[in-house]
Design a protein around this motif. Structure first.
Motif, PDB file in Angstrom:
ATOM      1  N   ILE A 170       0.856  -1.188   0.000  1.00 24.01           N
ATOM      2  CA  ILE A 170       0.000   0.000   0.000  1.00 24.01           C
ATOM      3  C   ILE A 170       0.889   1.234   0.000  1.00 24.01           C
ATOM      4  O   ILE A 170       1.890   1.296   0.714  1.00 24.01           O
ATOM      5  CB  ILE A 170      -0.933  -0.008   1.230  1.00 24.01           C
ATOM      6  CG1 ILE A 170      -1.872  -1.211   1.162  1.00 24.01           C
ATOM      7  CG2 ILE A 170      -1.737   1.292   1.317  1.00 24.01           C
ATOM      8  CD1 ILE A 170      -2.750  -1.384   2.386  1.00 24.01           C
ATOM      9  N   LEU A 220       0.838   5.650  -0.013  1.00 24.02           N
ATOM     10  CA  LEU A 220       0.145   6.931   0.131  1.00 24.02           C
ATOM     11  C   LEU A 220       0.961   7.954  -0.655  1.00 24.02           C
ATOM     12  O   LEU A 220       2.125   8.201  -0.348  1.00 24.02           O
ATOM     13  CB  LEU A 220       0.089   7.313   1.613  1.00 24.02           C
ATOM     14  CG  LEU A 220      -0.437   8.703   1.960  1.00 24.02           C
ATOM     15  CD1 LEU A 220      -1.917   8.819   1.593  1.00 24.02           C
ATOM     16  CD2 LEU A 220      -0.244   8.980   3.464  1.00 24.02           C
ATOM     17  N   LEU A 280      -4.451   6.869  -1.883  1.00 24.12           N
ATOM     18  CA  LEU A 280      -3.994   5.516  -1.571  1.00 24.12           C
ATOM     19  C   LEU A 280      -3.970   4.643  -2.826  1.00 24.12           C
ATOM     20  O   LEU A 280      -4.874   4.727  -3.674  1.00 24.12           O
ATOM     21  CB  LEU A 280      -4.921   4.864  -0.547  1.00 24.12           C
ATOM     22  CG  LEU A 280      -4.879   5.442   0.863  1.00 24.12           C
ATOM     23  CD1 LEU A 280      -5.962   4.781   1.721  1.00 24.12           C
ATOM     24  CD2 LEU A 280      -3.513   5.230   1.489  1.00 24.12           C
ATOM     25  N   THR A 331      -9.775   4.798   2.752  1.00 24.78           N
ATOM     26  CA  THR A 331      -9.729   5.125   4.173  1.00 24.78           C
ATOM     27  C   THR A 331     -11.109   5.577   4.634  1.00 24.78           C
ATOM     28  O   THR A 331     -11.871   6.192   3.871  1.00 24.78           O
ATOM     29  CB  THR A 331      -8.653   6.200   4.455  1.00 24.78           C
ATOM     30  OG1 THR A 331      -8.595   6.453   5.851  1.00 24.78           O
ATOM     31  CG2 THR A 331      -8.936   7.478   3.711  1.00 24.78           C
ATOM     32  N   VAL A 342      -7.727   2.095   7.340  1.00 25.75           N
ATOM     33  CA  VAL A 342      -7.467   1.770   5.938  1.00 25.75           C
ATOM     34  C   VAL A 342      -8.068   0.397   5.649  1.00 25.75           C
ATOM     35  O   VAL A 342      -7.801  -0.571   6.376  1.00 25.75           O
ATOM     36  CB  VAL A 342      -5.950   1.761   5.648  1.00 25.75           C
ATOM     37  CG1 VAL A 342      -5.685   1.338   4.211  1.00 25.75           C
ATOM     38  CG2 VAL A 342      -5.357   3.137   5.930  1.00 25.75           C
TER      39      VAL A 342
END
Ligand code: FES
Length: 103
Positions: free
Chosen positions: A29, A31, A36, A92, A97
């Protein structure tokens, strides 16, 4: 399809991969600019962990041989990888998340 809470939003750091193991899925994952992205963590070339790669220009660079993968599509943008990695839906909600994976 299974949906799981996999982290708190505060666990994520801008531009730094966060690895999640969910059943047989190993997911990276990211950011980036507040958005995301979730990709299969195993590089399609030789299975290096993409969550350990560097992020730039909406791509992550594999730490082993340097293929870059598009964060939105999972497509390789440079050799030696020629196959995409899977992409996952990630979002989110209330500071957590969530990740959706096929079972
Ligand atoms: S393992 Fe990722 S490019 Fe080779």
């Amino acid at each position: 399809m299974s949906v799981e809470k996999v982290a708190s939003f505060s666990d994520l750091k801008e531009g730094v991969g966060f690895r999640v193991d969910l059943g047989e899925h190993r997911v990276a994952i990211f950011l980036v600019d507040g958005a995301l992205f979730a990709l299969g963590d195993r590089c399609s070339h030789a299975e290096a962990s993409l969550s350990e790669g560097e992020v730039f220009d909406m791509e992550v660079e594999c730490p082993r041989h340097g293929s870059a993968f598009d964060l939105a599509t999972g497509e390789p943008r440079s050799l030696p990888a020629t196959k995409p990695v899977p992409v996952y839906r990630v979002w989110t909600e209330d500071g957590d998340v969530f990740l959706a994976v096929d079972e």
